[in-house]
Design a protein around this motif. Structure first.
Motif, PDB file in Angstrom:
ATOM      1  N   ASP A  70      -2.873  -3.575  -4.771  1.00 35.02           N
ATOM      2  CA  ASP A  70      -2.842  -3.934  -6.185  1.00 35.02           C
ATOM      3  C   ASP A  70      -3.174  -5.420  -6.327  1.00 35.02           C
ATOM      4  O   ASP A  70      -2.439  -6.263  -5.834  1.00 35.02           O
ATOM      5  CB  ASP A  70      -1.437  -3.627  -6.731  1.00 35.02           C
ATOM      6  N   THR A 101      -3.162  -7.415  -8.817  1.00 39.39           N
ATOM      7  CA  THR A 101      -2.310  -8.218  -9.708  1.00 39.39           C
ATOM      8  C   THR A 101      -1.010  -8.616  -9.018  1.00 39.39           C
ATOM      9  O   THR A 101      -0.666  -9.780  -8.964  1.00 39.39           O
ATOM     10  CB  THR A 101      -2.031  -7.452 -11.009  1.00 39.39           C
ATOM     11  N   SER A 102      -0.328  -7.627  -8.449  1.00 38.77           N
ATOM     12  CA  SER A 102       0.940  -7.928  -7.777  1.00 38.77           C
ATOM     13  C   SER A 102       0.732  -8.264  -6.296  1.00 38.77           C
ATOM     14  O   SER A 102       1.669  -8.646  -5.620  1.00 38.77           O
ATOM     15  CB  SER A 102       1.894  -6.738  -7.915  1.00 38.77           C
ATOM     16  N   HIS A 103      -0.491  -8.110  -5.825  1.00 37.99           N
ATOM     17  CA  HIS A 103      -0.859  -8.338  -4.420  1.00 37.99           C
ATOM     18  C   HIS A 103      -0.004  -7.485  -3.493  1.00 37.99           C
ATOM     19  O   HIS A 103       0.311  -7.901  -2.378  1.00 37.99           O
ATOM     20  CB  HIS A 103      -0.734  -9.810  -4.030  1.00 37.99           C
ATOM     21  N   SER A 158      -1.333  -0.054 -12.348  1.00 37.51           N
ATOM     22  CA  SER A 158      -0.242  -0.634 -11.555  1.00 37.51           C
ATOM     23  C   SER A 158       1.096  -0.259 -12.169  1.00 37.51           C
ATOM     24  O   SER A 158       1.335  -0.516 -13.345  1.00 37.51           O
ATOM     25  CB  SER A 158      -0.384  -2.154 -11.517  1.00 37.51           C
ATOM     26  N   ARG A 172       3.820  -1.567 -11.545  1.00 39.26           N
ATOM     27  CA  ARG A 172       4.605  -2.791 -11.761  1.00 39.26           C
ATOM     28  C   ARG A 172       4.210  -3.499 -13.045  1.00 39.26           C
ATOM     29  O   ARG A 172       5.029  -3.777 -13.885  1.00 39.26           O
ATOM     30  CB  ARG A 172       4.425  -3.739 -10.579  1.00 39.26           C
ATOM     31  N   THR A 173       2.907  -3.753 -13.169  1.00 38.53           N
ATOM     32  CA  THR A 173       2.441  -4.556 -14.298  1.00 38.53           C
ATOM     33  C   THR A 173       1.903  -3.709 -15.440  1.00 38.53           C
ATOM     34  O   THR A 173       1.769  -4.194 -16.556  1.00 38.53           O
ATOM     35  CB  THR A 173       1.326  -5.507 -13.832  1.00 38.53           C
ATOM     36  N   GLY A 174       1.585  -2.472 -15.162  1.00 33.96           N
ATOM     37  CA  GLY A 174       0.955  -1.637 -16.177  1.00 33.96           C
ATOM     38  C   GLY A 174      -0.526  -1.951 -16.340  1.00 33.96           C
ATOM     39  O   GLY A 174      -1.217  -1.278 -17.102  1.00 33.96           O
ATOM     40  N   LYS A 175      -0.996  -2.957 -15.603  1.00 35.04           N
ATOM     41  CA  LYS A 175      -2.397  -3.329 -15.669  1.00 35.04           C
ATOM     42  C   LYS A 175      -3.255  -2.301 -14.945  1.00 35.04           C
ATOM     43  O   LYS A 175      -2.844  -1.721 -13.951  1.00 35.04           O
ATOM     44  CB  LYS A 175      -2.610  -4.700 -15.030  1.00 35.04           C
TER      45      LYS A 175
END
Length: 60
Positions: free
Chosen positions: A11, A13-15, A43, A45-48
């Motif tokens: 991911d 964004t969250s790496h 994701s 986590r982020t919803g992205k």
DNA sequence: CTAATTAT
DNA sequence: ATAATTAG
């Protein structure tokens, strides 16, 4: 192509490396016949949303 | 730069 | 309409 098979992807964004099911999967084939598979993910986590390369042997 | 897809 | 995605 809607899938249920979980894949391990990074991911951006969250790496974080996570195992998730792609929302959509499609193949890119250029005019020279080169193929790659792309998964569209959300994701957790982020919803992205993000896209990532899938293993060539991936099936839904 | 190209391919396909779709979220933005 | 454009970005993003991979690889060659």
């Amino acid at each position: 192509m809607v899938c249920r098979t979980p894949v391990k992807v990074k991911d951006p964004t969250s790496h974080l490396e996570m195992v998730i099911v792609p929302e959509k999967v499609y193949v890119l084939r250029n005019h020279r016949g080169k193929e790659i598979k792309i998964g569209l993910f959300v994701s957790p986590r982020t919803g992205k949303k993000f896209r990532a390369l899938l293993p060539d042997a991936y099936q839904c």
